[in-house]
Each structure stands twice: as C-alpha cells, then as structure tokens.
Enzyme design. Structure first.
Site, PDB file in Angstrom:
ATOM      1  NE  ARG A   1     -57.544  22.715  37.221  1.00 34.77           N
ATOM      2  CZ  ARG A   1     -57.660  23.783  36.437  1.00 34.77           C
ATOM      3  NH1 ARG A   1     -58.653  24.646  36.615  1.00 34.77           N
ATOM      4  NH2 ARG A   1     -56.820  23.978  35.425  1.00 34.77           N
ATOM      5  CG  ASP A   2     -59.966  23.840  33.463  1.00 38.93           C
ATOM      6  OD1 ASP A   2     -60.920  24.489  33.912  1.00 38.93           O
ATOM      7  OD2 ASP A   2     -59.145  24.314  32.655  1.00 38.93           O
TER       8      ASP A   2
ATOM      9  CG  HIS B   1     -54.975  25.528  30.126  1.00 42.12           C
ATOM     10  ND1 HIS B   1     -55.011  24.552  31.110  1.00 42.12           N
ATOM     11  CD2 HIS B   1     -56.197  26.106  30.166  1.00 42.12           C
ATOM     12  CE1 HIS B   1     -56.192  24.545  31.705  1.00 42.12           C
ATOM     13  NE2 HIS B   1     -56.940  25.488  31.151  1.00 42.12           N
TER      14      HIS B   1
ATOM     15  CG  HIS C   1     -60.688  26.743  28.259  1.00 47.24           C
ATOM     16  ND1 HIS C   1     -61.577  26.057  29.041  1.00 47.24           N
ATOM     17  CD2 HIS C   1     -59.599  26.926  29.032  1.00 47.24           C
ATOM     18  CE1 HIS C   1     -61.059  25.850  30.235  1.00 47.24           C
ATOM     19  NE2 HIS C   1     -59.844  26.374  30.266  1.00 47.24           N
TER      20      HIS C   1
ATOM     21  CB  CYS D   1     -62.821  29.294  34.225  1.00 44.52           C
ATOM     22  SG  CYS D   1     -62.270  30.201  35.674  1.00 44.52           S
TER      23      CYS D   1
ATOM     24  CG  ASN E   1     -59.936  22.422  29.749  1.00 50.74           C
ATOM     25  OD1 ASN E   1     -60.823  22.376  30.591  1.00 50.74           O
ATOM     26  ND2 ASN E   1     -58.811  23.065  29.935  1.00 50.74           N
TER      27      ASN E   1
HETATM   28  P1  HMG Z   1     -61.151  34.777  49.880  1.00 54.76           P
HETATM   29  O1  HMG Z   1     -62.610  34.685  50.119  1.00 54.76           O
HETATM   30  O2  HMG Z   1     -60.587  36.074  49.459  1.00 54.76           O
HETATM   31  O3  HMG Z   1     -60.236  34.331  51.098  1.00 54.76           O
HETATM   32  O4  HMG Z   1     -60.770  33.659  48.810  1.00 54.76           O
HETATM   33  P2  HMG Z   1     -60.504  33.969  52.582  1.00 54.76           P
HETATM   34  O5  HMG Z   1     -59.138  33.747  53.134  1.00 54.76           O
HETATM   35  O6  HMG Z   1     -61.402  34.995  53.179  1.00 54.76           O
HETATM   36  O7  HMG Z   1     -61.254  32.578  52.505  1.00 54.76           O
HETATM   37  C1  HMG Z   1     -62.637  32.414  52.364  1.00 54.76           C
HETATM   38  C2  HMG Z   1     -63.049  31.133  53.076  1.00 54.76           C
HETATM   39  O8  HMG Z   1     -62.430  30.013  52.452  1.00 54.76           O
HETATM   40  C3  HMG Z   1     -62.601  31.060  54.519  1.00 54.76           C
HETATM   41  O9  HMG Z   1     -63.525  30.256  55.211  1.00 54.76           O
HETATM   42  C4  HMG Z   1     -61.277  30.359  54.454  1.00 54.76           C
HETATM   43  O10 HMG Z   1     -60.953  29.679  55.635  1.00 54.76           O
HETATM   44  C5  HMG Z   1     -61.533  29.366  53.352  1.00 54.76           C
HETATM   45  P3  HMG Z   1     -64.489  30.899  56.323  1.00 54.76           P
HETATM   46  O11 HMG Z   1     -63.590  31.549  57.302  1.00 54.76           O
HETATM   47  O12 HMG Z   1     -65.357  31.876  55.567  1.00 54.76           O
HETATM   48  O13 HMG Z   1     -65.236  29.721  56.855  1.00 54.76           O
HETATM   49  N1  HMG Z   1     -60.325  29.035  52.598  1.00 54.76           N
HETATM   50  C6  HMG Z   1     -59.992  27.789  52.279  1.00 54.76           C
HETATM   51  N2  HMG Z   1     -60.558  26.600  52.557  1.00 54.76           N
HETATM   52  C7  HMG Z   1     -59.949  25.511  52.067  1.00 54.76           C
HETATM   53  N3  HMG Z   1     -58.814  25.550  51.307  1.00 54.76           N
HETATM   54  C8  HMG Z   1     -58.225  26.722  51.010  1.00 54.76           C
HETATM   55  C9  HMG Z   1     -58.827  27.897  51.509  1.00 54.76           C
HETATM   56  N4  HMG Z   1     -58.491  29.201  51.410  1.00 54.76           N
HETATM   57  C10 HMG Z   1     -59.432  29.877  52.081  1.00 54.76           C
HETATM   58  N5  HMG Z   1     -57.133  26.750  50.264  1.00 54.76           N
HETATM   59  C11 HMG Z   1     -59.297  32.175  47.665  1.00 54.76           C
HETATM   60  C12 HMG Z   1     -59.477  33.545  48.271  1.00 54.76           C
HETATM   61  C13 HMG Z   1     -58.003  32.198  46.878  1.00 54.76           C
HETATM   62  C14 HMG Z   1     -59.222  31.150  48.777  1.00 54.76           C
HETATM   63  C15 HMG Z   1     -60.527  31.862  46.752  1.00 54.76           C
HETATM   64  O14 HMG Z   1     -60.683  32.931  45.881  1.00 54.76           O
HETATM   65  C16 HMG Z   1     -60.390  30.602  45.961  1.00 54.76           C
HETATM   66  O15 HMG Z   1     -60.345  29.516  46.508  1.00 54.76           O
HETATM   67  N6  HMG Z   1     -60.377  30.717  44.598  1.00 54.76           N
HETATM   68  C17 HMG Z   1     -60.244  29.576  43.725  1.00 54.76           C
HETATM   69  C18 HMG Z   1     -60.988  29.824  42.463  1.00 54.76           C
HETATM   70  C19 HMG Z   1     -60.763  28.706  41.484  1.00 54.76           C
HETATM   71  O16 HMG Z   1     -60.455  27.574  41.846  1.00 54.76           O
HETATM   72  N7  HMG Z   1     -60.939  29.026  40.179  1.00 54.76           N
HETATM   73  C20 HMG Z   1     -60.802  28.089  39.139  1.00 54.76           C
HETATM   74  C21 HMG Z   1     -59.387  27.703  38.855  1.00 54.76           C
HETATM   75  S1  HMG Z   1     -58.515  28.839  37.792  1.00 54.76           S
HETATM   76  C22 HMG Z   1     -58.882  28.308  36.190  1.00 54.76           C
HETATM   77  O17 HMG Z   1     -59.778  27.531  36.014  1.00 54.76           O
HETATM   78  C23 HMG Z   1     -58.033  28.757  35.056  1.00 54.76           C
HETATM   79  C24 HMG Z   1     -57.086  27.675  34.556  1.00 54.76           C
HETATM   80  O18 HMG Z   1     -57.774  26.509  34.141  1.00 54.76           O
HETATM   81  C25 HMG Z   1     -56.247  28.211  33.390  1.00 54.76           C
HETATM   82  C26 HMG Z   1     -57.101  28.867  32.289  1.00 54.76           C
HETATM   83  O19 HMG Z   1     -58.023  28.224  31.758  1.00 54.76           O
HETATM   84  O20 HMG Z   1     -56.821  30.043  32.015  1.00 54.76           O
HETATM   85  C27 HMG Z   1     -56.093  27.260  35.660  1.00 54.76           C
HETATM   86 MG    MG Z   2     -58.718  26.275  32.213  1.00 56.22          MG
END
Ligand code: HMG
Ligand code: MG
Length: 298
Positions: free
Chosen positions: A13-14, A204, A206, A237, A246
């Site tokens: 995933r990450d 967690h 990095h 990220c 990570n």
């Molecule tokens: P948005 O653009 O504000 O929301 O995104 P939306 O509702 O307008 O959705 C945009 C489009 O995505 C739409 O499609 C939705 O239907 C679709 P369209 O109408 O334009 O065709 N959609 C989805 N499709 C599939 N599955 C879903 C989904 N939700 C909406 N679940 C949203 C808001 C939260 C969806 C977006 O910002 C998002 O997906 N963000 C994820 C970002 C991400 O994954 N970041 C990395 C993970 S975090 C990380 O790495 C940190 C961590 O490792 C810890 C650390 O290191 O600190 C965990």
């Molecule tokens: Mg991370």
C-alpha cells in the site's frame, strides 16, 4: 524471553501508492505472496481510495479477490464509498486516515481534520454492523512535522489520537510522514501519549533521512512493540512532497532479531521479496539490511 515484535507490512500500500509506473495486479500479488512466504502476518494490501487521486491502487477490488489466505489484511478506506468497495471483499481490517495538521488532510483527503472525523463516523458504524469481528486502525499523519504547516505540537497529536479512539478504532498508527524526526522528538511524543495502552499504538516511520530505525529503537525501549514498515524501504506519500520510503522491514527485522526480539520473519526471504517490484520500477535496492542479507547469499 522478550516479547515478539508486531510488524505491519505496508509495502503493497504505502510502498506502491506513490509510484507512477503502473504495476500490474499480478505483480502486486506475487509481491504479497513473497511477503507471506517470508513470514509476514499482517499486511496492508491496498487502498479503496479514489483512483483519480491514487491511480496506482485503482485495482484494489481485483487484488483483494486474489489475496492468499493466511495473513490479516488491512486496506485504507477514506469514506463510505471506499467502505462499500471493501465490504465486497473479504478484507476485515480497515484503516481510516487523518492527520495532526489540517494543511495535510486538506491536500491528502480534501477535508479538515474535523471533517474527516465526522466522515469516519458512519464508516465505523457501518463497518461494525457488517463486520462485528472486524478491526479498525486509525492513522494520524504528520505527528512531528507537516510539510505545509511545519512543526506539530505533541498535544495536537494526542488530541487527534483521542478523537480516533473515541470513534471506536482498535489501534492508532502514528505517522512520521516525511521522515524528519530524531529520537528526542519521538521521546517527547511518547511522554505526551500516556493515556493509552502501548499495545494500541503503532509507530509508522518514514526513512527519508535515515532516522527511522533510531526512532523505532527509542519506541521499542519505551515498550512499544508494533511497527509499520515496508519491504525494501519502498514508499512515499503522494501528498507529502519529498517524503521518502517507509522504514525498511529488513532494517526493522534485523534490528529486532539482533536485539533478541523475535519477529517470525525470514530476513533472506524478505530481502528478495521486493526485488522484482524494484526492478519493474527501475530502482535498485537501497535498504541497508536488505543489501547486507543479499550480499551474504553470494
Ligand atoms: P474528493 O475529490 O474531495 O471527493 O476526494 P469526491 O467525492 O468529489 O470524489 C472524487 C472522485 O472520486 C469522484 O469521481 C468520486 O466518485 C470518486 P467522479 O464523480 O469525479 O467520477 N471517489 C471514489 N472512487 C472510488 N473509491 C472511493 C472514492 N471516493 C470518491 N473511495 C477523497 C476525496 C477522500 C476520495 C480523495 O481525496 C482520496 O481518495 N484521497 C486518498 C489519498 C491517499 O490515498 N493518500 C495516501 C494515503 S495517506 C498516507 O500515505 C499516510 C500514511 O501512510 C501515514 C503516514 O505516513 O503519515 C497512512
Ligand atoms: Mg506512510
């Protein structure tokens, strides 16, 4: 005997989410199979996020259906849409993710912290109803420093941690998202986090600047025994510029085992697991304990 270490392997995933070269589902599956053979028992397999935001993990539904039996799998779920997708699979651990900085959550999930906590409520409720034996982890990102807002007060981290536990998560994973922290800063955070049992907190780290294992060492010294890590140190990220991989699972396994703490992981097998993925991404292996293990075999 010292207690065993819990390793949550987040490579699939990450490790992959930030990679632009699309990796075919079959290759992700091969990677996961190899991780399982190496002995990893908790694996964060993918994310049910918007494919527009994280194209690399757009195949989450397909991948979930193919996962080998045995380990506990988790997957990121940002909203009800993501939960509906997850509930169509057999994965029974969800990871909700927010941060200790609004600037970060806005870029990462297009919500403030408060909005994210509000959005998680129906997700938790529905998940508990559908999967009574399911498990929920909550991530707090940017626990030391945010790439946009700068230094984060430790109290802010404990407030968000508290809010996640109040929502009903089983554990909280504290994300040092950009890999800037040094042990003293982790100790300061540990001093703040006295409200929760250590078993409910995961670290967690990095490794952007090579400090991850030093930070893990102080957390272990303080009695924390659960860590997220990524095979071969894959990762980053997409919404945290400059965030490196990570903490390498190999470094964590080597460090723990050498200290007499068992991990259940075969370091040599693990060292090989990420090689095909790295080759496909056009990257050489760089994780120190991975390189050392591979060199020993030759
Ligand atoms: P948005 O653009 O504000 O929301 O995104 P939306 O509702 O307008 O959705 C945009 C489009 O995505 C739409 O499609 C939705 O239907 C679709 P369209 O109408 O334009 O065709 N959609 C989805 N499709 C599939 N599955 C879903 C989904 N939700 C909406 N679940 C949203 C808001 C939260 C969806 C977006 O910002 C998002 O997906 N963000 C994820 C970002 C991400 O994954 N970041 C990395 C993970 S975090 C990380 O790495 C940190 C961590 O490792 C810890 C650390 O290191 O600190 C965990
Ligand atoms: Mg991370």
């Amino acid at each position: 005997m010292k207690p065993a270490l819990r390793i949550i392997e987040v490579g699939p995933r990450d490790g992959l989410q930030n990679e632009r070269t699309p990796l075919p589902t079959g290759d992700k599956l091969r990677f996961i199979n190899h991780l399982v053979s190496a002995g990893l028992r908790e694996i964060e397999a993918t994310s049910f996020v918007s494919p527009k935001w994280v194209p690399q993990l757009a195949d989450a539904d397909e991948l979930a259906a193919l996962l080998p039996h045995g380990p506990q799998y988790s997957a990121l779920v940002p909203n009800e849409r993501g939960l509906a997708r997850l509930l169509a699979t057999s994965i029974d651990r969800i990871a909700l993710f927010t941060a200790a900085s609004d600037d970060f959550t806005k870029r990462n999930i297009n919500m403030t912290i408060a909005e994210s906590l509000e959005a998680f409520k129906p997700v938790v409720e529905q998940f508990r109803a559908e999967r009574p034996n399911g498990f929920i982890r909550g991530y707090v990102s940017t626990v030391v420093q945010c790439p946009y807002a700068g230094m984060i007060p430790t109290q802010r981290v404990s407030e968000v941690t508290e809010a996640l536990f109040a929502l009903g998560v089983n554990e909280v994973s504290l994300g040092e998202t950009i890999g800037v922290a040094v042990p003293e800063e982790i100790e300061a955070l540990i001093d703040e986090l006295t409200n929760w049992p250590k078993e409910k907190i995961v670290w967690h780290f990095h490794d952007t600047r090579g400090t991850a294992i030093a930070n893990a060492a102080v957390a272990m010294e303080a009695g924390y025994m659960a860590f997220d890590a990524s095979a071969g140190g894959l990762g980053g990220c997409p919404y945290a510029k400059g965030a490196g991989g990570n903490m390498a699972t190999e470094d964590l396994v080597y460090f723990a085992e050498r200290n007499g703490i068992s991990t259940g992981v075969n370091l040599m097998e693990l060292a090989k697991a990420s090689l095909p993925v790295l080759a496909q991404l056009g990257k050489p292996p760089t994780a120190k304990s991975q390189l050392a293990a591979l060199a020993e075999e030759h």
